[in-house]
Design an enzyme around this catalytic site. Structure first.
Site, PDB file in Angstrom:
ATOM      1  N   CYS A  59       0.902  -1.260  -0.055  1.00 40.94           N
ATOM      2  CA  CYS A  59       0.014  -0.061   0.102  1.00 40.94           C
ATOM      3  C   CYS A  59       0.854   1.347   0.011  1.00 40.94           C
ATOM      4  O   CYS A  59       0.386   2.252  -0.364  1.00 40.94           O
ATOM      5  CB  CYS A  59      -0.939  -0.245   1.216  1.00 40.94           C
ATOM      6  N   ASN A 111     -10.193  -0.121  -0.778  1.00 42.25           N
ATOM      7  CA  ASN A 111      -8.785   0.091  -0.607  1.00 42.25           C
ATOM      8  C   ASN A 111      -7.917  -0.633  -1.768  1.00 42.25           C
ATOM      9  O   ASN A 111      -7.967  -2.040  -1.988  1.00 42.25           O
ATOM     10  CB  ASN A 111      -8.082  -0.826   0.484  1.00 42.25           C
ATOM     11  N   HIS A 140      -3.719   7.265   1.480  1.00 41.53           N
ATOM     12  CA  HIS A 140      -3.702   6.010   1.189  1.00 41.53           C
ATOM     13  C   HIS A 140      -5.375   5.767   1.649  1.00 41.53           C
ATOM     14  O   HIS A 140      -5.444   5.804   2.657  1.00 41.53           O
ATOM     15  CB  HIS A 140      -2.896   5.047   1.784  1.00 41.53           C
TER      16      HIS A 140
END
Ligand code: ACO
Length: 314
Positions: A112, A271, A241
């Site tokens: 990520c 996500n 993020h």
């Protein structure tokens, strides 16, 4: 050699298939209410037969068009992905061919935080004079490594791609960036296979990841602004993020930034790992919220753990 690496174009792409929380209610013991309250996510995209490179190709072409340059002018391509098309060759080289570029191309894997790592790496090439025009892409098909029977992870992730074109600039661009890793957290968040001959799925100690994400990202945001001598008031947009709205709002609160100055796309994207920051950036650029000259704070954390930030004048 250039003083700064500046973002001169952004692009993104989402596969058309939408998976809503109500769709997930049909296959998992979960509810729209629980997912929205605990994560902020309402829907996410899922590939049908598209590859990571397919998503990256459209996002990259959009970014090149926005930058007003041709793929043949690129000096380097860096693709951040956790879900490459193949073990080899690098998906970046498949992308290079797809967009008609002829420059060096490589993949970078930092889950990520992959986009921040790729952006920072590209910046080094530009500042040393090794490259002038660099395509940085985050593209993921995480639905391939999600265990669709595990309600604690299946609700979180989505597929998509985002891209930026960086160019050497004497005036402004990436002002500061910071990268960190701590490999002692392997068991908190990982894919459970040995990569070569087993199919593995995301395994996560969600609660632990949540607390660490809030702590690390809050301190990182404070340190990044301080090291740039920038007050929160001078920050125009936080582009974090997109993992969980509760993580994002806790960090915004800690650095005293109102949510009106935070770009949030996870309600629609979920996500998307390395793609989440460039996707959110492109959405806010194209809808006119982010303008030339704005000060932007990117930051993200993911498996490893690896985390990082970049303060960028757009
Ligand atoms: N639907 C309904 N109930 C659920 C679901 C679901 N989808 N998932 C878990 N539950 C249940 C649990 O079983 C548990 O039940 P119990 O109390 O009977 O045992 C209860 O809900 C609470 O579970 P927790 O795991 O404590 O829930 P929490 O509030 O921590 O939320 C979540 C879980 C959303 C995963 C949260 O911990 C989180 O977002 N963590 C961050 C993880 C993350 O974003 N990872 C992505 C990669 S890293 C990154 O990008 C930062």
């Amino acid at each position: 050699m250039s003083k700064f690496a500046r973002i001169i174009g952004t692009g993104s792409y989402l596969p058309p298939k939408i998976v809503t929380n109500h769709d997930l209610e049909k296959i998992l013991d979960t509810s729209d209410e629980w997912i929205v309250a605990r994560t902020g996510i309402k829907e996410r995209r899922r590939v049908t037969d598209e590859t990571t490179c397919d998503l990256a190709t459209i996002a990259s072409n959009n970014a090149l068009e926005a930058a007003g340059i041709n793929a043949s002018e690129l000096d380097l391509i860096i693709l951040a992905t956790t879900t490459p098309d193949k073990i080899f060759p690098a998906t970046a080289t498949i992308l290079q061919n797809a967009i008609g570029a002829s420059c060096p191309a490589f993949d970078l894997q930092s889950v990520c935080s992959g986009f921040i790592y790729a952006l920072t790496t590209a910046e080094q090439f530009i500042k040393t004079g090794a490259a002038n025009k660099v395509l940085v892409v985050g593209s993921e098909t995480l639905s391939r490594i999600v265990d669709w029977k595990d309600r604690s992870t299946a609700i979180l992730f989505g597929d998509g791609a985002g891209a930026v074109v960086l160019s050497g600039d004497e005036e402004t661009g990436i002002l500061h960036s910071k990268l960190f890793s701590d490999g002692s957290y392997l068991s908190s968040l990982q894919v459970s296979n040995n990569y070569i001959n087993e199919t593995g799925y995301i395994e996560m100690a969600g609660n632990e990841v949540f607390k660490i994400a809030v702590n690390r990202l809050s301190s990182l945001a404070e340190e990044t602004l301080k090291e740039c001598n920038m007050s929160t008031d001078e920050l125009d947009w936080m582009v974090p993020h997109q993992a969980n709205i509760r993580i994002i709002s806790a960090v915004a609160k800690r650095i005293k930034t109102p949510m009106e100055k935070v770009v949030v796309t996870l309600n629609k994207h979920g996500n998307t790992s390395a793609a989440s920051i460039p996707l959110a950036l492109d959405v806010a650029v194209r809808d006119g919220r982010i303008k030339k000259g704005d000060n932007l704070l990117f930051e993200g954390i993911g498996g490893g753990f690896s985390w990082g930030s970049a303060l960028v004048q757009f």
